[in-house]
Write an enzyme that holds these catalytic residues in place. Structure first.
Site, mmCIF file in Angstrom:
data_model
loop_
_atom_site.group_PDB
_atom_site.id
_atom_site.type_symbol
_atom_site.label_atom_id
_atom_site.label_comp_id
_atom_site.label_asym_id
_atom_site.label_seq_id
_atom_site.Cartn_x
_atom_site.Cartn_y
_atom_site.Cartn_z
ATOM 1 N N GLU A 1 33.983 46.557 31.948
ATOM 2 C CA GLU A 1 33.528 46.673 30.491
ATOM 3 C C GLU A 1 35.030 47.030 29.425
ATOM 4 O O GLU A 1 35.038 48.215 28.982
ATOM 5 C CB GLU A 1 32.452 47.564 29.981
ATOM 6 C CG GLU A 1 32.011 47.422 28.511
ATOM 7 C CD GLU A 1 30.927 48.489 28.045
ATOM 8 O OE1 GLU A 1 30.667 49.494 29.117
ATOM 9 O OE2 GLU A 1 30.247 48.279 27.013
ATOM 10 N N LYS B 1 31.467 42.690 30.790
ATOM 11 C CA LYS B 1 30.682 43.093 29.744
ATOM 12 C C LYS B 1 31.680 43.162 28.601
ATOM 13 O O LYS B 1 32.620 43.834 28.849
ATOM 14 C CB LYS B 1 30.069 44.514 30.091
ATOM 15 C CG LYS B 1 29.381 44.985 28.796
ATOM 16 C CD LYS B 1 28.220 45.926 29.231
ATOM 17 C CE LYS B 1 27.587 46.805 28.047
ATOM 18 N NZ LYS B 1 26.410 47.392 28.542
HETATM 19 P P1 13P Z 1 25.889 49.062 23.159
HETATM 20 O O1 13P Z 1 25.006 48.074 23.430
HETATM 21 O O2 13P Z 1 25.208 50.330 22.519
HETATM 22 O O3 13P Z 1 27.163 48.936 22.719
HETATM 23 O O4 13P Z 1 25.946 49.899 24.537
HETATM 24 C C1 13P Z 1 26.532 49.187 25.572
HETATM 25 C C2 13P Z 1 27.104 50.035 26.640
HETATM 26 O O5 13P Z 1 26.688 50.114 27.648
HETATM 27 C C3 13P Z 1 28.395 50.594 26.138
HETATM 28 O O6 13P Z 1 29.002 51.105 27.140
#
Ligand code: 13P
Length: 614
Positions: A459, A501
């Site tokens: 991510e 992500k």
């Molecule tokens: P948000 O959808 O609140 O951005 O969180 C997703 C997430 O896993 C952030 O690390």
């Protein structure tokens, strides 16, 4: 242990990589070198020459690599310390000429007859190799030996299974195992048949694809000997037919001219292959169509801020009760494939006394875990002050092993990048140093996950909370993804077992100069960046909501969907955009739990609906 007597010819293959750089080739009218005609052993230079044993020697080596007691009838050829040794074992020489990726074979027009020597001790198997020249005399000797030694079984390689000579036919009728390249026509086999066709090996009901580049300089004889030898050896050591074909594929694809692989190495590779297959299936499950992933993995610090703002006491019980609302929402499994947990939650229990991991698993939802451990300052030269990198690699393998044992099957690691401009309009962050360092760390994390049997979600998040236009979000997101996939590839991460992500591409929340991005704009820009930078082989792409409002995240997800289809599944993995209305409804009071579940279910439904094209 089985004893095998191989019947066949030991050949020597001499590979000559011809050197065309001196311009000594005769050219035809179209300028194509006349390789076969122009070659003159006396004058033509070669720049590499290698010679290897082939034919029955390959079969012997494969069997030896499986620690099977084998020898070649009438030939003195030893296998010592992984090497074949012989003084005068070769029946024939073959020359394999390579020039400019073109290959020509020079083979003797008259092949030497295959020798037979009555074995001193009774073999369990006679294996008539592909290299054998099956004469009348040889056939008679083998058949008479088999009639005396009832315990000895026969395996035979019939290159032209569709057109057998009378001798081949009489041997084939006695064979307990036949290898062939063409479907057998004239013989009704009494035992098993393994067909080695171009690109596919079949045996009974199992099939296995295989592929070897011709430029790997293996002759057909060698390739087929490696396959047949490995299938034979595998069956002798008790492998199933499916396993035998898998091992044969691995051996022929990974063997080099100078050697085949040992049984141990092949088994290790097979384990890794099946691990990767399992991981890929798990990754596919996580992005199965129509559903998303719930991120319920806020760290201690993040949940503290959330609860503080809502004036909810931040203690273990409240954190458990809060997460429990999401996990016990009816039909959760219809909307999510997986849930990302925080370490504390993964160790807490649901109302019925089961731990949350087992509770979710029983519902058919894959439990995952956040494994990054906060941020540290990047002090390297070139990083702007305030830039961070994500920590947690040190004891990661140990933690992953524990998480795997707890039943967690995927993980998440977040690296955040803030876009900051100087007063004069130059972009200060993210710097190349910060991008490189975080992407390297993401790749190391992903590799460690796959080694532990856990699917990694990588991510890299461009933080939405800034003052910048959509074009900046486009270029920064692109730059980061570009670097990320370079690092993932470099580290050897299997992309088919890895999920990205990422943020949607949109103007920053505090974009002072222009309007917020419309869903149509977000859809188009996000689709463009993903298509440009995300490799086709990736398992899937999921989005974070990143502080967008609840409806904004859903509308933008819909717009991204509308710009599909994509080469990979695309779905949501929101935390705030799924949970915030439920937090508000709950407000720390379990009497409101049902209302909170309803608020959560509404967001689940809306976001799942946004995965369908409009
Ligand atoms: P948000 O959808 O609140 O951005 O969180 C997703 C997430 O896993 C952030 O690390």
């Amino acid at each position: 242990m089985s004893k095998v007597l191989i019947v066949g010819n030991v050949l020597k293959d001499v590979y000559l990589n011809l050197d065309g750089r001196g311009g000594e080739f005769e050219l035809d009218g179209a300028g194509v070198p006349w390789l076969d005609v122009a070659f003159n052993g006396g004058e033509q230079r070669y720049f590499r020459r290698s010679s290897v044993f082939a034919g029955a020697a390959v079969t012997l080596e494969v069997l030896e690599n499986f620690k099977i007691n084998a020898k070649i009838s009438g030939v003195r050829l030893d296998f010592k310390g992984g090497e074949l040794e012989s003084s005068s074992a070769c029946a024939d020489y073959r020359y394999i000429l390579c020039y400019d990726d073109k290959i020509s074979y020079l083979v003797p027009s008259q092949r030497s007859l295959t020798k037979w020597e009555t074995p001193k001790s009774t073999p369990d198997w006679i294996f008539i190799d592909r290299s054998a020249v099956i004469s009348r005399e040889l056939t008679k000797s083998i058949i008479s030996y088999l009639s005396l030694s009832k315990k000895t079984r026969l395996a035979i390689y019939l290159e032209h299974g569709a057109e057998l000579s009378a001798d081949e036919l009489s041997l084939a009728k006695l064979a307990n195992l036949i290898f062939t390249e063409e479907p057998l026509k004239e013989v009704k086999p009494r035992g098993m048949v393994c067909r080695i066709a171009p690109g596919v090996i079949t045996m009974g009901t199992v099939r296995q694809k295989w592929q070897v580049e011709e430029t790997d300089l293996m002759t057909h004889l060698t390739m087929h000997s490696v396959i047949a030898g490995t299938v034979f050896a595998s069956l002798l050591v008790g492998k199933t037919e499916a396993e035998a074909l898998q091992l044969a594929k691995l051996n022929v694809e990974r063997a080099s001219l100078t050697g085949t692989l040992t049984r141990g190495k092949l088994e290790e590779m097979m384990d890794n292959t099946s691990n990767i297959d399992t991981l890929r299936m798990m990754a596919k499950t996580l992005v199965a169509p129509g559903k998303g992933i719930l991120a319920a993995d806020e760290s201690g610090g993040s949940i503290h801020k959330k609860f503080e703002q809502a004036r909810i006491p931040d203690d273990e019980q409240h954190r458990r009760d809060y997460r429990n609302i999401f996990f016990t929402t009816p039909d959760l499994e219809k909307y999510v494939n997986g849930v990302i947990l925080f370490d504390e939650t993964a160790r807490q229990e649901s109302d019925d006394g089961r731990d949350f991991v087992s509770y979710l698993t029983a519902k058919g939802i894959v439990p995952g875990i956040k494994v990054d451990q906060g941020l540290a300052d990047l002090t390297d030269d070139g990083a702007e002050s305030g830039e961070k990198y994500t920590q947690g690699l040190d004891d990661l393998p140990k933690r992953l092993n524990e998480y795997y044992a707890m039943g967690l099957r995927f993980a998440k690691w977040r690296a955040a990048f803030e876009i900051v401009f100087a007063k004069d309009g130059t972009r200060l962050t993210p710097t190349d140093v910060a991008v490189a360092k975080n992407c390297e760390i993401l790749a190391q994390y992903a590799l460690a996950c796959q080694e532990a049997g856990i699917v990694p979600i990588v991510e890299p998040e461009v933080v939405y909370d800034g003052d910048y236009g959509p074009e900046v979000s486009t270029s920064v997101t692109g730059q980061i993804l570009d670097r990320l996939f370079e690092e993932l590839n470099k580290a050897g991460v299997d992309l088919g077992a890895c999920i990205l992500k990422c943020n949607m591409v949109l103007a920053g929340k505090r974009f002072g100069l222009g309007p917020q991005s419309t869903p149509a704009e977000v859809g188009e820009l996000t689709a463009g960046v993903l298509r440009a930078y995300v490799p086709k082989g990736l398992a899937g792409v999921v989005f974070l909501s990143g502080g967008q409002s609840v409806t904004q995240a859903t509308d933008n997800l819909q717009a991204v969907t509308n710009d599909g289809p994509y080469p990979w599944p695309v779905t949501f993995s929101f935390a705030r955009a799924l949970q915030d209305p439920a937090l508000e409804a709950w407000n720390g009071d379990n009497d409101n739990a049902d209302a909170a579940r309803e608020a959560f279910a509404e967001r689940l439904k809306a976001n799942s609906a946004a995965l369908k094209k409009q």
